[in-house]
Design an enzyme around this catalytic site. Structure first.
Site, short mmCIF file in Angstrom:
data_model
loop_
_atom_site.label_atom_id
_atom_site.label_comp_id
_atom_site.label_asym_id
_atom_site.label_seq_id
_atom_site.Cartn_x
_atom_site.Cartn_y
_atom_site.Cartn_z
N THR A 1 0.85 -1.19 0.00
CA THR A 1 0.00 0.00 0.00
C THR A 1 0.89 1.24 0.00
O THR A 1 1.84 1.32 0.77
CB THR A 1 -0.92 0.03 1.23
OG1 THR A 1 -1.74 -1.14 1.24
CG2 THR A 1 -1.82 1.27 1.20
N PHE B 1 1.21 5.16 0.68
CA PHE B 1 0.63 6.23 1.48
C PHE B 1 1.25 7.56 1.09
O PHE B 1 2.43 7.63 0.74
CB PHE B 1 0.87 5.99 2.97
CG PHE B 1 0.17 4.79 3.54
CD1 PHE B 1 -1.01 4.92 4.26
CD2 PHE B 1 0.70 3.52 3.36
CE1 PHE B 1 -1.64 3.81 4.79
CE2 PHE B 1 0.06 2.40 3.88
CZ PHE B 1 -1.11 2.55 4.60
#
Length: 339
Positions: free
Chosen positions: A267, A269
């Site tokens: 992921t 960010f």
């Protein structure tokens, strides 16, 4: 072709709020530094104009220091030196005394990303993504760390829209490899579980293991809240998919780790702040821009050609609907006028 551009990363501040195409990570394809000429000044920075003699401008003659009166020369020497990149301090890498807002409860993967970026920061949990934006705008936090893209589920469109709505700047990014763990109360075994709680994405990413267990799946707001719910309610028939840190915080046991279907579940960010950063010349910087396009043939092609002709690599292109301009239906004629 009319374009409205907003520099999301860097020093852009044109005030445009229109949505459209988000170009993320513009880089030079051959990874060589590019020189930029800025016409204007940096917002919020004071500058000093070059002082020229009126007589020299009229006659075209040059003057030297000996021609300058003593008092004026002294005044010129006392002026502050022009600002350089070295004058701007960068936040320490350990994140000392930095408050970072994020969505979720303590133990969430967003908090893990904040601690990876600033290991000694103070985290500020928020109920919603927009609350994390507002915490920075209201000076309740210094920065926000929010997910923008996942290698399995793709873009997180909600945060793209919030980037256009709020006046925060991208000042960094963090890539976090998610390690999904199956958690339960102490003494509970995996075959005793009847249901598993977690964020929908975590449940979907752990489909193989959960299918083998034959458990029901229940969606909650985030992984950490699932762990907290199981622990606080003493649910002996329920488990949670969350991080190992969540197990430590809420006193749960790890029944299995790395239960995600894809071992490399990454992921990305974004780190957001009130003020933009000034790119240095000693390393490469990504740039994100957003702009809208007028109606017409080939307008997107022409916009992309601006980057291609300068050998600038685009790492991601994201298209978002313009909420103030509903979709139009066009007829079948060649002029493409709207019905």
């Amino acid at each position: 072709m009319a374009l409205e551009c907003v520099a999301v990363l860097g020093w852009g501040d044109s005030g445009s709020s229109a949505s459209g195409l988000v170009f993320n990570g513009v880089r030079n394809s051959n990874r060589t530094p590019r020189k930029c000429v800025c016409r204007g000044g940096f917002s919020g920075l004071s500058g000093h104009s070059v002082i020229k003699s009126a007589d020299n401008q009229n006659t075209g003659k040059s003057s030297n220091v000996n021609d300058v009166p003593g008092k004026l020369c002294k005044d010129l020497i006392s002026l502050p030196k022009p600002l350089t990149v070295a004058d701007f301090t960068v936040t320490p890498n350990d994140g000392t005394k930095v408050r970072i807002s994020f969505k979720g409860l303590p133990g969430s993967f967003s908090e893990d990303a904040a601690l990876k970026a600033y290991p000694k920061c103070e985290t500020v949990p928020c109920d919603e993504f927009e609350d994390a934006f507002k915490a920075v705008e209201l000076w309740l936090a210094d920065k926000a760390v929010l997910p923008i893209e996942n290698s399995s589920s793709g873009s997180i469109h909600r945060n793209y829209d919030l980037l256009l709505r709020h006046r925060l700047h991208i000042v960094g990014e963090v890539q976090l490899a998610a390690n999904f763990c199956l958690l339960a109360l102490p003494g509970i075994k995996a075959d005793q579980l009847k249901r598993v709680l977690s964020h929908p994405q975590a449940l979907a990413s752990s489909d193989i293991v959960l299918t083998q267990l034959g458990v029901a799946r229940e969606n909650v707001d985030d992984t950490a809240s699932a762990a907290q719910y199981v622990a606080s309610n003493g649910l002996r028939d329920a488990g949670a998919v969350a991080s190992a840190r969540a197990a430590e915080i809420y006193g749960l046991n790890i029944l299995a780790d790395r239960i995600q279907d894809e071992p490399d579940n990454i992921t990305r960010f974004l780190v957001l702040a009130r003020d933009p950063i000034i790119p240095r010349t000693d390393k490469l910087f990504k740039t994100s821009i957003v702009f809208t396009l007028d109606e017409g043939p080939g307008v997107l092609f022409k916009a992309l050609a601006v980057f291609a002709l300068r050998e600038i690599n685009l790492t991601k292109i994201e298209s978002r609907p313009q909420r103030k301009r509903p979709l139009r239906v066009v007829d079948d004629s060649n002029n493409g006028t709207a019905k």
